[in-house]
Every structure is written in structure tokens, then in C-alpha cells.
Write a protein that holds these residues in place. Sequence first.
Motif, PDB file in Angstrom:
ATOM      1  N   SER A 185     -45.472  18.369 -37.600  1.00  0.00           N
ATOM      2  CA  SER A 185     -44.065  17.960 -37.491  1.00  0.00           C
ATOM      3  C   SER A 185     -43.327  18.150 -38.811  1.00  0.00           C
ATOM      4  O   SER A 185     -42.166  18.564 -38.832  1.00  0.00           O
ATOM      5  CB  SER A 185     -43.980  16.491 -37.052  1.00  0.00           C
ATOM      6  OG  SER A 185     -44.641  15.651 -37.989  1.00  0.00           O
ATOM      7  N   ALA A 186     -44.013  17.871 -39.938  1.00  0.00           N
ATOM      8  CA  ALA A 186     -43.377  18.074 -41.244  1.00  0.00           C
ATOM      9  C   ALA A 186     -43.158  19.566 -41.518  1.00  0.00           C
ATOM     10  O   ALA A 186     -42.110  19.957 -42.060  1.00  0.00           O
ATOM     11  CB  ALA A 186     -44.237  17.450 -42.344  1.00  0.00           C
ATOM     12  N   LYS A 187     -44.112  20.416 -41.143  1.00  0.00           N
ATOM     13  CA  LYS A 187     -43.949  21.859 -41.344  1.00  0.00           C
ATOM     14  C   LYS A 187     -42.807  22.409 -40.491  1.00  0.00           C
ATOM     15  O   LYS A 187     -42.008  23.242 -40.964  1.00  0.00           O
ATOM     16  CB  LYS A 187     -45.241  22.579 -40.999  1.00  0.00           C
ATOM     17  CG  LYS A 187     -46.414  22.220 -41.907  1.00  0.00           C
ATOM     18  CD  LYS A 187     -47.684  22.913 -41.455  1.00  0.00           C
ATOM     19  CE  LYS A 187     -48.882  22.495 -42.298  1.00  0.00           C
ATOM     20  NZ  LYS A 187     -50.128  23.124 -41.820  1.00  0.00           N
ATOM     21  N   ILE A 188     -42.699  21.931 -39.247  1.00  0.00           N
ATOM     22  CA  ILE A 188     -41.592  22.371 -38.392  1.00  0.00           C
ATOM     23  C   ILE A 188     -40.257  21.943 -38.981  1.00  0.00           C
ATOM     24  O   ILE A 188     -39.278  22.706 -38.986  1.00  0.00           O
ATOM     25  CB  ILE A 188     -41.778  21.816 -36.969  1.00  0.00           C
ATOM     26  CG1 ILE A 188     -43.027  22.440 -36.319  1.00  0.00           C
ATOM     27  CG2 ILE A 188     -40.551  22.072 -36.125  1.00  0.00           C
ATOM     28  CD1 ILE A 188     -43.379  21.820 -34.984  1.00  0.00           C
ATOM     29  N   CYS A 189     -40.230  20.683 -39.501  1.00  0.00           N
ATOM     30  CA  CYS A 189     -38.991  20.184 -40.114  1.00  0.00           C
ATOM     31  C   CYS A 189     -38.595  21.056 -41.306  1.00  0.00           C
ATOM     32  O   CYS A 189     -37.419  21.421 -41.454  1.00  0.00           O
ATOM     33  CB  CYS A 189     -39.181  18.723 -40.540  1.00  0.00           C
ATOM     34  SG  CYS A 189     -37.763  18.008 -41.381  1.00  0.00           S
ATOM     35  N   ILE A 190     -39.568  21.402 -42.150  1.00  0.00           N
ATOM     36  CA  ILE A 190     -39.271  22.238 -43.315  1.00  0.00           C
ATOM     37  C   ILE A 190     -38.803  23.625 -42.878  1.00  0.00           C
ATOM     38  O   ILE A 190     -37.842  24.178 -43.424  1.00  0.00           O
ATOM     39  CB  ILE A 190     -40.515  22.319 -44.223  1.00  0.00           C
ATOM     40  CG1 ILE A 190     -40.823  20.940 -44.849  1.00  0.00           C
ATOM     41  CG2 ILE A 190     -40.320  23.362 -45.312  1.00  0.00           C
ATOM     42  CD1 ILE A 190     -42.118  20.900 -45.632  1.00  0.00           C
ATOM     43  N   TYR A 191     -39.458  24.203 -41.886  1.00  0.00           N
ATOM     44  CA  TYR A 191     -39.077  25.544 -41.410  1.00  0.00           C
ATOM     45  C   TYR A 191     -37.649  25.540 -40.890  1.00  0.00           C
ATOM     46  O   TYR A 191     -36.835  26.404 -41.266  1.00  0.00           O
ATOM     47  CB  TYR A 191     -40.054  25.980 -40.311  1.00  0.00           C
ATOM     48  CG  TYR A 191     -39.835  27.393 -39.831  1.00  0.00           C
ATOM     49  CD1 TYR A 191     -40.537  28.457 -40.381  1.00  0.00           C
ATOM     50  CD2 TYR A 191     -38.921  27.669 -38.814  1.00  0.00           C
ATOM     51  CE1 TYR A 191     -40.345  29.759 -39.940  1.00  0.00           C
ATOM     52  CE2 TYR A 191     -38.714  28.965 -38.361  1.00  0.00           C
ATOM     53  CZ  TYR A 191     -39.423  30.003 -38.922  1.00  0.00           C
ATOM     54  OH  TYR A 191     -39.217  31.292 -38.485  1.00  0.00           O
ATOM     55  N   ARG A 192     -37.322  24.578 -40.020  1.00  0.00           N
ATOM     56  CA  ARG A 192     -35.970  24.535 -39.458  1.00  0.00           C
ATOM     57  C   ARG A 192     -34.929  24.213 -40.518  1.00  0.00           C
ATOM     58  O   ARG A 192     -33.810  24.729 -40.491  1.00  0.00           O
ATOM     59  CB  ARG A 192     -35.912  23.481 -38.352  1.00  0.00           C
ATOM     60  CG  ARG A 192     -36.707  23.857 -37.096  1.00  0.00           C
ATOM     61  CD  ARG A 192     -36.208  25.140 -36.492  1.00  0.00           C
ATOM     62  NE  ARG A 192     -36.773  25.382 -35.166  1.00  0.00           N
ATOM     63  CZ  ARG A 192     -36.667  26.505 -34.501  1.00  0.00           C
ATOM     64  NH1 ARG A 192     -36.021  27.548 -35.054  1.00  0.00           N
ATOM     65  NH2 ARG A 192     -37.201  26.644 -33.288  1.00  0.00           N
ATOM     66  N   PHE A 193     -35.304  23.351 -41.479  1.00  0.00           N
ATOM     67  CA  PHE A 193     -34.369  23.001 -42.549  1.00  0.00           C
ATOM     68  C   PHE A 193     -34.010  24.244 -43.359  1.00  0.00           C
ATOM     69  O   PHE A 193     -32.827  24.531 -43.614  1.00  0.00           O
ATOM     70  CB  PHE A 193     -34.996  21.934 -43.444  1.00  0.00           C
ATOM     71  CG  PHE A 193     -34.205  21.630 -44.685  1.00  0.00           C
ATOM     72  CD1 PHE A 193     -33.127  20.761 -44.641  1.00  0.00           C
ATOM     73  CD2 PHE A 193     -34.530  22.219 -45.905  1.00  0.00           C
ATOM     74  CE1 PHE A 193     -32.392  20.481 -45.785  1.00  0.00           C
ATOM     75  CE2 PHE A 193     -33.813  21.937 -47.046  1.00  0.00           C
ATOM     76  CZ  PHE A 193     -32.730  21.073 -46.980  1.00  0.00           C
ATOM     77  N   VAL A 194     -35.008  25.013 -43.788  1.00  0.00           N
ATOM     78  CA  VAL A 194     -34.742  26.205 -44.592  1.00  0.00           C
ATOM     79  C   VAL A 194     -34.027  27.257 -43.758  1.00  0.00           C
ATOM     80  O   VAL A 194     -33.088  27.929 -44.237  1.00  0.00           O
ATOM     81  CB  VAL A 194     -36.069  26.751 -45.170  1.00  0.00           C
ATOM     82  CG1 VAL A 194     -35.818  28.053 -45.931  1.00  0.00           C
ATOM     83  CG2 VAL A 194     -36.713  25.721 -46.087  1.00  0.00           C
ATOM     84  N   GLN A 195     -34.429  27.414 -42.486  1.00  0.00           N
ATOM     85  CA  GLN A 195     -33.793  28.415 -41.622  1.00  0.00           C
ATOM     86  C   GLN A 195     -32.307  28.116 -41.454  1.00  0.00           C
ATOM     87  O   GLN A 195     -31.449  29.001 -41.623  1.00  0.00           O
ATOM     88  CB  GLN A 195     -34.494  28.420 -40.255  1.00  0.00           C
ATOM     89  CG  GLN A 195     -33.940  29.463 -39.278  1.00  0.00           C
ATOM     90  CD  GLN A 195     -34.576  29.320 -37.905  1.00  0.00           C
ATOM     91  OE1 GLN A 195     -34.636  28.208 -37.364  1.00  0.00           O
ATOM     92  NE2 GLN A 195     -35.059  30.434 -37.356  1.00  0.00           N
ATOM     93  N   GLU A 196     -31.966  26.859 -41.126  1.00  0.00           N
ATOM     94  CA  GLU A 196     -30.566  26.504 -40.900  1.00  0.00           C
ATOM     95  C   GLU A 196     -29.769  26.560 -42.200  1.00  0.00           C
ATOM     96  O   GLU A 196     -28.615  27.012 -42.218  1.00  0.00           O
ATOM     97  CB  GLU A 196     -30.482  25.096 -40.296  1.00  0.00           C
ATOM     98  CG  GLU A 196     -29.095  24.655 -39.878  1.00  0.00           C
ATOM     99  CD  GLU A 196     -28.568  25.453 -38.700  1.00  0.00           C
ATOM    100  OE1 GLU A 196     -27.345  25.470 -38.509  1.00  0.00           O
ATOM    101  OE2 GLU A 196     -29.394  26.055 -37.959  1.00  0.00           O
ATOM    102  N   ALA A 197     -30.399  26.117 -43.323  1.00  0.00           N
ATOM    103  CA  ALA A 197     -29.680  26.143 -44.600  1.00  0.00           C
ATOM    104  C   ALA A 197     -29.388  27.575 -45.041  1.00  0.00           C
ATOM    105  O   ALA A 197     -28.288  27.875 -45.542  1.00  0.00           O
ATOM    106  CB  ALA A 197     -30.490  25.410 -45.661  1.00  0.00           C
ATOM    107  N   LEU A 198     -30.356  28.476 -44.871  1.00  0.00           N
ATOM    108  CA  LEU A 198     -30.118  29.872 -45.236  1.00  0.00           C
ATOM    109  C   LEU A 198     -29.059  30.507 -44.331  1.00  0.00           C
ATOM    110  O   LEU A 198     -28.190  31.259 -44.798  1.00  0.00           O
ATOM    111  CB  LEU A 198     -31.424  30.667 -45.162  1.00  0.00           C
ATOM    112  CG  LEU A 198     -32.474  30.357 -46.241  1.00  0.00           C
ATOM    113  CD1 LEU A 198     -33.757  31.140 -45.976  1.00  0.00           C
ATOM    114  CD2 LEU A 198     -31.933  30.674 -47.628  1.00  0.00           C
ATOM    115  N   ASN A 199     -29.123  30.214 -43.024  1.00  0.00           N
ATOM    116  CA  ASN A 199     -28.110  30.762 -42.110  1.00  0.00           C
ATOM    117  C   ASN A 199     -26.715  30.264 -42.468  1.00  0.00           C
ATOM    118  O   ASN A 199     -25.751  31.041 -42.477  1.00  0.00           O
ATOM    119  CB  ASN A 199     -28.441  30.382 -40.671  1.00  0.00           C
ATOM    120  CG  ASN A 199     -29.658  31.120 -40.152  1.00  0.00           C
ATOM    121  OD1 ASN A 199     -29.998  32.194 -40.658  1.00  0.00           O
ATOM    122  ND2 ASN A 199     -30.321  30.569 -39.157  1.00  0.00           N
TER     123      ASN A 199
END
Length: 436
Positions: free
Chosen positions: A340-354
Motif C-alpha cells: 500500500s505504501a509503494k502504491i501510494c508513492i507511485y501514484r503520488f509521483v505519477q500525479e505530481a509529475l503529470n
Amino acid sequence: MILVGALVTSLIEAIVIRNSAATTALYVDSIIAPILPDLKTSETLDDVTTRVLDETFGQGALGGRVISFRLWRRDGTILYSTEDGMRGKRFDPSEDLKSAFAGRMVAQFERVDDPESPRERALGKPLLEIYNPVLQPWSGEVVAVSEFYEVADDFQNSLSQARLQSWLAVAGVTLSFFLLLSTIVFRGSRTIESQQRTLTQRVAELSDLLSQNKALHARAQRASQRATALNESYLRRLGADLHDGPAQLVAYAALRMDSELLVDPKASRRSRDTEISAIRSRLQEAMDEIRNICTGLVLPQIESAEVSDVLQRVVNAHRQRTGADVTLSTAIPVRPLSPSAKICIYRFVQEALNNGYRHGGGTSQSVRQDYDNGNITVEVSDEGAGFDPANVRPGALGLSGLRERVESLGGTFNLDTSCHGTTVKMSLNVHEMEHA
């Protein structure tokens, strides 16, 4: 201590007085008994007996110990006295005299209060007054009572020592009990204080936990409500993306399918090929957009990957999709993270970069990950023009989605934006997540 000391001292005094008086009475009785006539038949003493008694108490062995001697008859008459003026006088029998005629020896120390004893009171010496019954040898009947006063200087010293020793013993025992009880009470008090401090600490800890539970419960409720709203917003955005993108392209291709060029036999082959090529191009664009949307919805296999691999994958995906250059800096965490923490980090970086690419032009985008004292932090920044958070419309999914995703795992979300760029930062406590 006072009550017990007084009781013990009085008992010791009575026993010592009685034993000393009994010893003296036995000694005196052994001396005068052979001298006395049969007092059962004789109510007076003859001159010979009187002289012998005078010599015995004046010059004999009793002269130094007994300062006064009287011989009483039952009716209170003094048969003999070492004072000539007291012989033959009659007094009302005292209680001590009655007790002696009843067969009991009576002894008193420093209590010369009899009316027939003014001379003894005037001496000012410690005296032991003794009433001793005189018994008839063959019948054991009390025929007279001898009263005598013994100088009790040694007896007074012995009695004073006995009193002192009694009081010291009682005081020592009482003090020992007091110290023992004080020690027990002191230890009990320390135990109670220690338990009270422990209970107070436990109550404070429980109160803190209760407050934290209430806060977490409220956060969970808010997160659930926001997650429901965000889910609906995501669905609306997904529908809008499909409607505005692939659906429009497919609709355009469908319209071109009814073109006259495709059904008119007079149309040239070149114009017909051009029309078919345009339809194919629109359908290909629709397929590309659908693939892009699917790519954003489906996560790569990150459950078994390290944090650095997760960040590398999301950065590479962003580079391939946008062509922007992103700088990546990672630090290996000491503890492994949950999926769950890895998914949170992935989505956080993905949305922030977008968001940085869409609104900031993708200028100098960077991703940095740190690990310090059980906290893993991920920071995404760019050098775009920035924006005013107050002007973000309430229904926007970017910032609210990032915040809710991070705070749902107990982490923190921070946003810093200015005209020189924008930085979004998330932090997760690994220990708290493992405990949860």
C-alpha cells in the motif's frame, strides 16, 4: 506506651512490695512467735513478754530494721507497741487491719495514713508498712495481727530501679513496634505512590490513545467520505476523457464512413485512398488514447520491487509519455515498505509529475527520496511559474487526491509553490505503518 508502662510498673511494684513484705514478715514472725503467749486465752500480755519484746525491738536483730511494732487485737485494741503511750489504746479497725484478721498479709509502701501512726509519718523516711496475721499453731486461727514499719531505703532504690527498667523495657518494645510499623507504613506509602504514579501515567497514556483514536476515527470518516467523492470524480473525469478523446475520434471516423467518396463509383482511387487513410488515422489516434488511459489506470508489478525501482519505473513511464527530462535521486530505506505504501508513492509521483508537466511546462522536474529515523520522504519539484492554491477550484482532483492518498496511510502532505517553482512533499512513518 504510657498505659502499658503504668500497668506493668504497678504490677511490678505490687509484686515487689508483696515479696519483700512477705520476707520481712516471715523473719519477724519467726522471732516473735516463740515469745508470744497463747493469745486465744489471754487478752493481755504479761510484763515478762512485754520486756522481751522491748529488748527484741530495741536491742535485738530487729532494732535496726523495724522502727515501730504493734500487736493488735481483733476489736482494735493495741496489745503491744514500741511506743509506751500507745499500749492499751483502742482504734476503729482499718481496712488493712480487717484484711489481716481475715488471713491476708497486707503491705504498703510510703502510704502511712493511719491515725495511730503520727510518729511514723513525722520521720520522713521511706517506710514499708506490713500487717501480718498471727496464727495459733495447732488450729491456724488468726488470734492477732502484728503491724510494723520497716526502714526501706534499699527497698526504695530497688523499686526505683525496677520502675526504671520497666519503663525502659516498655519504651524499647513500643519504640521497636513503632519503628517496625513506620517501616511498613513507609514502604506501603512508597508502593502506593509508585502505583499511583504508574496509574497516572497509564491514565495519561490511555487518554492520549483515546484522543488519538478519536482523531484517527474522525480522519478515517473524513477520508472515507472524501474517497467516495474522489472516486465519483475520478469516474466523471474518466468518462470525460473517454468522451472528449476516443469517443470523438471514433465518431469522426464513423461520419467519414458515410462519405460519398467511398460509395461513389466515379470517385478516383486516390481520393478514396485518402479518405480511408484519414479514417484509419482517426481510429489509430482513438486506440492510442485508449491505451494511454489504460496505462494510467493499471499499475506495473511493484509489490515485490524496492522503493528505488518503483520510483525508477514511474519516472521512466513519465519520460516515455512526455519526453520530459526528470532527475531522480533515491536513498535505500532500512526497512521494506508495504504494498500500500509503494502504491501510494507511485501514484503520488505519477500525479505530481503529470501536474508539473501539464501546468508548469515540465521545467527542470526532479524526484528525490530520503529516509531518516524511520520516516521515508518523497519530494517532487519543478521550476515552473507556480500557482496560487487559493485559486484551485474545489472539485479539482490533483491536490486533493494526493493529500487524501497520503493521509489515508497516516502520512503528511506539504505543498510549497511560488513564482520560482512548485514542490510537493509526502512523508510516511515506517514504524507506525508496521504497527498498524
